[in-house]
Design a protein around this motif. Structure first.
Motif, PDB file in Angstrom:
ATOM      1  N   MET A  85      -6.136  84.192  50.032  1.00 40.28           N
ATOM      2  CA  MET A  85      -4.989  83.535  49.390  1.00 40.28           C
ATOM      3  C   MET A  85      -4.131  82.766  50.384  1.00 40.28           C
ATOM      4  O   MET A  85      -3.108  82.192  50.009  1.00 40.28           O
ATOM      5  N   SER A  86      -4.547  82.734  51.642  1.00 37.90           N
ATOM      6  CA  SER A  86      -3.724  82.106  52.681  1.00 37.90           C
ATOM      7  C   SER A  86      -3.569  80.605  52.496  1.00 37.90           C
ATOM      8  O   SER A  86      -2.631  80.004  53.024  1.00 37.90           O
ATOM      9  N   ASN A  87      -4.487  79.980  51.750  1.00 40.56           N
ATOM     10  CA  ASN A  87      -4.410  78.534  51.538  1.00 40.56           C
ATOM     11  C   ASN A  87      -3.885  78.166  50.150  1.00 40.56           C
ATOM     12  O   ASN A  87      -4.161  77.079  49.645  1.00 40.56           O
ATOM     13  N   LEU A  88      -3.126  79.082  49.555  1.00 40.17           N
ATOM     14  CA  LEU A  88      -2.488  78.796  48.264  1.00 40.17           C
ATOM     15  C   LEU A  88      -1.029  78.468  48.531  1.00 40.17           C
ATOM     16  O   LEU A  88      -0.177  79.358  48.604  1.00 40.17           O
ATOM     17  N   PRO A  89      -0.698  77.187  48.690  1.00 41.02           N
ATOM     18  CA  PRO A  89       0.643  76.799  49.153  1.00 41.02           C
ATOM     19  C   PRO A  89       1.769  77.156  48.202  1.00 41.02           C
ATOM     20  O   PRO A  89       2.914  77.314  48.630  1.00 41.02           O
ATOM     21  N   ARG A  90       1.470  77.307  46.915  1.00 38.97           N
ATOM     22  CA  ARG A  90       2.531  77.558  45.944  1.00 38.97           C
ATOM     23  C   ARG A  90       2.671  79.030  45.563  1.00 38.97           C
ATOM     24  O   ARG A  90       3.533  79.367  44.754  1.00 38.97           O
ATOM     25  N   LEU A  91       1.851  79.887  46.136  1.00 40.86           N
ATOM     26  CA  LEU A  91       1.928  81.303  45.795  1.00 40.86           C
ATOM     27  C   LEU A  91       3.259  81.886  46.269  1.00 40.86           C
ATOM     28  O   LEU A  91       3.574  81.866  47.453  1.00 40.86           O
ATOM     29  N   ARG A  92       4.037  82.388  45.339  1.00 40.21           N
ATOM     30  CA  ARG A  92       5.356  82.927  45.650  1.00 40.21           C
ATOM     31  C   ARG A  92       5.497  84.397  45.279  1.00 40.21           C
ATOM     32  O   ARG A  92       6.256  85.128  45.908  1.00 40.21           O
ATOM     33  N   THR A  93       4.796  84.842  44.228  1.00 43.07           N
ATOM     34  CA  THR A  93       4.950  86.206  43.734  1.00 43.07           C
ATOM     35  C   THR A  93       3.594  86.900  43.711  1.00 43.07           C
ATOM     36  O   THR A  93       2.644  86.393  43.117  1.00 43.07           O
ATOM     37  N   LEU A  94       3.526  88.060  44.366  1.00 44.63           N
ATOM     38  CA  LEU A  94       2.282  88.820  44.444  1.00 44.63           C
ATOM     39  C   LEU A  94       2.587  90.295  44.210  1.00 44.63           C
ATOM     40  O   LEU A  94       3.545  90.839  44.761  1.00 44.63           O
ATOM     41  N   ARG A  95       1.762  90.924  43.386  1.00 41.00           N
ATOM     42  CA  ARG A  95       1.931  92.356  43.122  1.00 41.00           C
ATOM     43  C   ARG A  95       0.612  93.088  43.320  1.00 41.00           C
ATOM     44  O   ARG A  95      -0.375  92.787  42.655  1.00 41.00           O
ATOM     45  N   PHE A  96       0.626  94.065  44.229  1.00 43.83           N
ATOM     46  CA  PHE A  96      -0.489  94.984  44.382  1.00 43.83           C
ATOM     47  C   PHE A  96      -0.120  96.363  43.842  1.00 43.83           C
ATOM     48  O   PHE A  96      -0.990  97.204  43.649  1.00 43.83           O
ATOM     49  N   GLN A  97       1.182  96.592  43.646  1.00 43.45           N
ATOM     50  CA  GLN A  97       1.630  97.880  43.157  1.00 43.45           C
ATOM     51  C   GLN A  97       2.962  97.722  42.430  1.00 43.45           C
ATOM     52  O   GLN A  97       3.672  96.734  42.607  1.00 43.45           O
TER      53      GLN A  97
END
Length: 258
Positions: free
Chosen positions: A123-135
């Motif tokens: 996911m390192s090349n996803l420039p617009r990724l702002r919100t991530l949930r693993f838990q």
């Protein structure tokens, strides 16, 4: 609605149809006859095992396949408009096949079986990724055991994810911007001392507030206006920074258990 979709799908399953993402299922759940007009698709709690047959939905921006039995992330390559992907509470063990979703902003993966921290690199090349949930974190700050992933137990989980994905603003429901703002306070006064060993430089000095001597033939009014405008701009910036700091403090207090 999602409720009607699930009821309709149960009837189809009882009639002998397997729980799959098909063209008819997409039309039923979205309420759209034209698949290119489907922008949001929710197919949760339907016993799905595979992500498939989404090629004809190129304009999809939100996809919710939560609470299913999906084991592999696949079939998303054509969804170039996707901004929100919800795959929580499935049986996914490897984080893969999301690196081509250039517009993705939110990814929810809590409640799966992802164990390898190195998977985060995809996911390192996803420039617009702002919100991530693993838990999912409970109010006490401890993870909900039913909505987490094995990788979250790694002692370097949080720092590693932040290093790999510096573009993130929210991780597991917590604001990283706020975390950065309060980090110096958590480090202790001894670590702060070097930063404040010297007195901070004043924004304004007496010379800044002293008007230059009048020059014969010069327009004193223009000089006064320029000096006043500069002072007002500085004052406005001070107020803006003060309001921002107060907002961060209030947000932190609201999220901190008493």
């Amino acid at each position: 609605s999602d409720f009607r979709c699930r009821n309709r799908w149960r009837l189809m399953a009882q009639a002998g149809n397997k729980a799959r993402i098909t063209e008819d299922a997409i039309k039923t759940c979205s309420g759209q006859f034209d698949l290119e007009a489907v922008y949001t698709l929710t197919m949760s709690r339907m016993g799905l095992r595979k992500i498939e047959n989404l090629t004809d939905c190129p304009n999809l921006t939100t996809l919710d396949l939560s609470h299913n039995r999906i084991t592999k992330i696949q079939g998303l390559a054509e969804l170039q408009q996707l901004t929100r992907l919800v795959l929580m509470d499935n049986e996914i063990s490897v984080l893969e096949n999301v690196e081509g979703l250039a517009l993705l902003e939110t990814l929810q993966l809590q409640g799966n079986q992802i164990s390898n921290l190195d998977d985060v690199l995809c996911m390192s090349n996803l420039p617009r990724l702002r919100t991530l949930r693993f838990q999912t974190l409970e109010t006490s700050g401890t993870p909900d055991p039913d909505e987490t992933n094995p990788l979250c137990a790694h002692p370097a989980y949080r720092t590693t994810v932040r290093r790999m994905l510096p573009q993130l603003k929210m991780l597991d429901g917590e604001s990283l911007t706020l975390e950065d703002a309060i980090a110096p306070e958590e480090q202790g006064s001894d670590e702060l001392a070097p930063a404040f060993s010297k007195a901070p430089k004043s924004w304004f000095t007496a010379e800044d507030l002293t008007l230059p001597p009048a020059t014969e033939g010069a327009d004193d009014k223009d000089g006064d206006i320029a000096g006043l405008a500069e002072f007002e701009n500085g004052l406005t910036e001070c107020k803006r920074l003060s309001a921002r700091a107060q907002a961060l403090i209030d947000d932190y207090k609201a999220k901190t258990p008493r």
